[in-house]
Design an enzyme around this catalytic site. Structure first.
Site, PDB file in Angstrom:
ATOM      1  N   HIS A  24       0.809  -1.222   0.000  1.00  0.00           N
ATOM      2  CA  HIS A  24       0.000   0.000   0.000  1.00  0.00           C
ATOM      3  C   HIS A  24       0.845   1.277   0.000  1.00  0.00           C
ATOM      4  CE1 HIS A  24      -3.466  -2.419   0.175  1.00  0.00           C
ATOM      5  NE2 HIS A  24      -3.585  -2.554   1.480  1.00  0.00           N
ATOM      6  N   HIS A  33      -9.336   1.940   0.625  1.00  0.00           N
ATOM      7  CA  HIS A  33      -9.318   0.806   1.537  1.00  0.00           C
ATOM      8  C   HIS A  33     -10.439   0.919   2.575  1.00  0.00           C
ATOM      9  CE1 HIS A  33      -7.637  -2.574   3.714  1.00  0.00           C
ATOM     10  NE2 HIS A  33      -6.635  -2.646   2.849  1.00  0.00           N
ATOM     11  N   GLU A  55     -11.408  -3.679  -2.969  1.00  0.00           N
ATOM     12  CA  GLU A  55     -10.476  -2.677  -3.480  1.00  0.00           C
ATOM     13  C   GLU A  55     -10.306  -2.856  -4.984  1.00  0.00           C
ATOM     14  OE1 GLU A  55      -6.895  -3.089  -0.828  1.00  0.00           O
ATOM     15  OE2 GLU A  55      -8.324  -4.478   0.118  1.00  0.00           O
TER      16      GLU A  55
END
Length: 354
Positions: free
Chosen positions: A106, A180, A318
């Site tokens: 991420h 997210h 996602e």
């Protein structure tokens, strides 16, 4: 329709963080933070018209600044994992910071979810919009090229939460933007997600290894609990997954679904909570969807209103290019070059049934 703004708290550097709330004509609302572009709340009706918040989040900045699984955050530069925290681009190897074992996750420990963004609110043809913008310099988390990035959140009277991403660079780089948000359609403080029904139109997932990173192969879902082409109760799939090696590696659902629709706007998931009658449709132009079943949640008493956010109390959907795409050239490209404009749209559409 209406947009309100209030101070939410201070970021790690003492800067002000604002909360923008978009409210439609029925009283449903979406709240957004300038910190990390976080979706802090989504209050939508059930089949009887009762509003509940279906998005997990926190009441204060202190909890957002602590480790929390990137709850509700805008993710970049690269959503999901890059194996061994490295990739090669135009013949040059780049080494990123590892923050998930040996992998980069991420965007790294100081990814976009830690930025405080500039916000601009407007109303256009009866739809509320909040545009959040930021600048990521060359070398940010060891990525090449500087980026100008914006994310535009819109919420309308039909309960559609739209997210549009835009970015351009001054030099070649890689980019994979997503959000997210953690959902529980029974309510953010309800608890287990077992009763939710989920459908994802995908014939395969990207096969993962013991680091939960794609091997480069594709795993057909037919005959396995990863098969979500027809509605499946999440609790049933998770129980069946105890005998599926791919799901054991992911500690449950934590897989990138290779969407049958590929690129182009289209439906990529439907989730229904039968008791409340809430339904969420996910529509995107991206070719992949990460379904995560909250396998590592452990935030007791830290949620909104003191709620417990524990193991499998929420799920994430996602939209994305594929994890580790820069290291698998047959995966959809995540390369962005000077002069190109990256755009992507995802819609979370809230409905009721029953």
């Amino acid at each position: 329709m209406g947009i309100s703004v209030e101070r939410f708290g201070l970021n790690a550097h003492g800067g002000s963080v604002e909360k923008y709330t978009l409210t439609n004509k029925s009283g449903a609302s979406v709240s957004l933070l300038t910190y990390g572009g976080v979706i802090q709340a989504i209050c939508v009706p059930d089949k009887n018209g009762r509003l509940s918040d279906v998005c997990l989040g926190f009441d204060n900045m202190e909890t957002y600044l602590a480790p929390n699984g990137s709850m509700g955050a805008f993710i970049g530069r690269y959503g999901n994992r890059i194996d061994y925290a490295r990739f090669t681009l135009d013949g040059h190897e780049y080494r990123l910071r590892a923050n998930m074992g040996e992998s980069h996750l991420h965007g790294g420990p100081l990814g976009f979810q830690t930025y405080t963004m500039q916000a601009e609110a407007r109303e256009d043809n009866g739809i509320d919009h909040v545009k959040m913008s930021m600048y990521s310099p060359d070398g940010d988390e060891c990525y090449p090229g500087s980026l100008d990035v914006s994310v535009i959140y819109s919420f309308d009277d039909n309960m559609n939460l739209s997210i549009r991403y835009e970015a351009h660079t001054d030099s070649v780089t890689i980019l994979n933007l997503t959000n997210h948000c953690y959902f529980n359609l029974a309510g953010q403080d309800f608890g287990p997600i077992d009763n939710h029904l989920i459908t994802i139109p995908a014939d395969c997932v990207t096969r993962i290894n013991e680091r939960v990173v794609p091997t480069g192969d594709f795993f057909p879902v037919a005959g396995t609990p990863l098969d979500l082409r027809h509605p499946k109760r999440m609790g049933d799939g998770l129980k069946e997954g105890e005998g599926c090696q791919q799901m054991v590696l992911g500690s449950g659902y934590d897989h990138n679904y290779v969407l049958n629709k590929a690129f182009g706007m289209g439906l990529c998931a439907v989730v229904e909570e039968p008791v409340t009658g809430r339904v969420m449709e996910v529509i995107t132009d991206q070719p992949g969807l990460q379904f995560y079943s909250g396998n590592h949640m452990n935030l007791k008493g830290k949620g909104k209103g003191g709620a417990d956010y524990l193991w499998r109390n929420a799920f994430c959907l996602e939209t994305q290019r594929f994890p580790d795409s820069p290291n698998h050239l047959h995966f959809p490209s995540t390369v962005l070059r000077k002069g190109e404009l990256f755009t992507s749209v995802t819609i979370y559409a809230f409905r009721t049934r029953g």
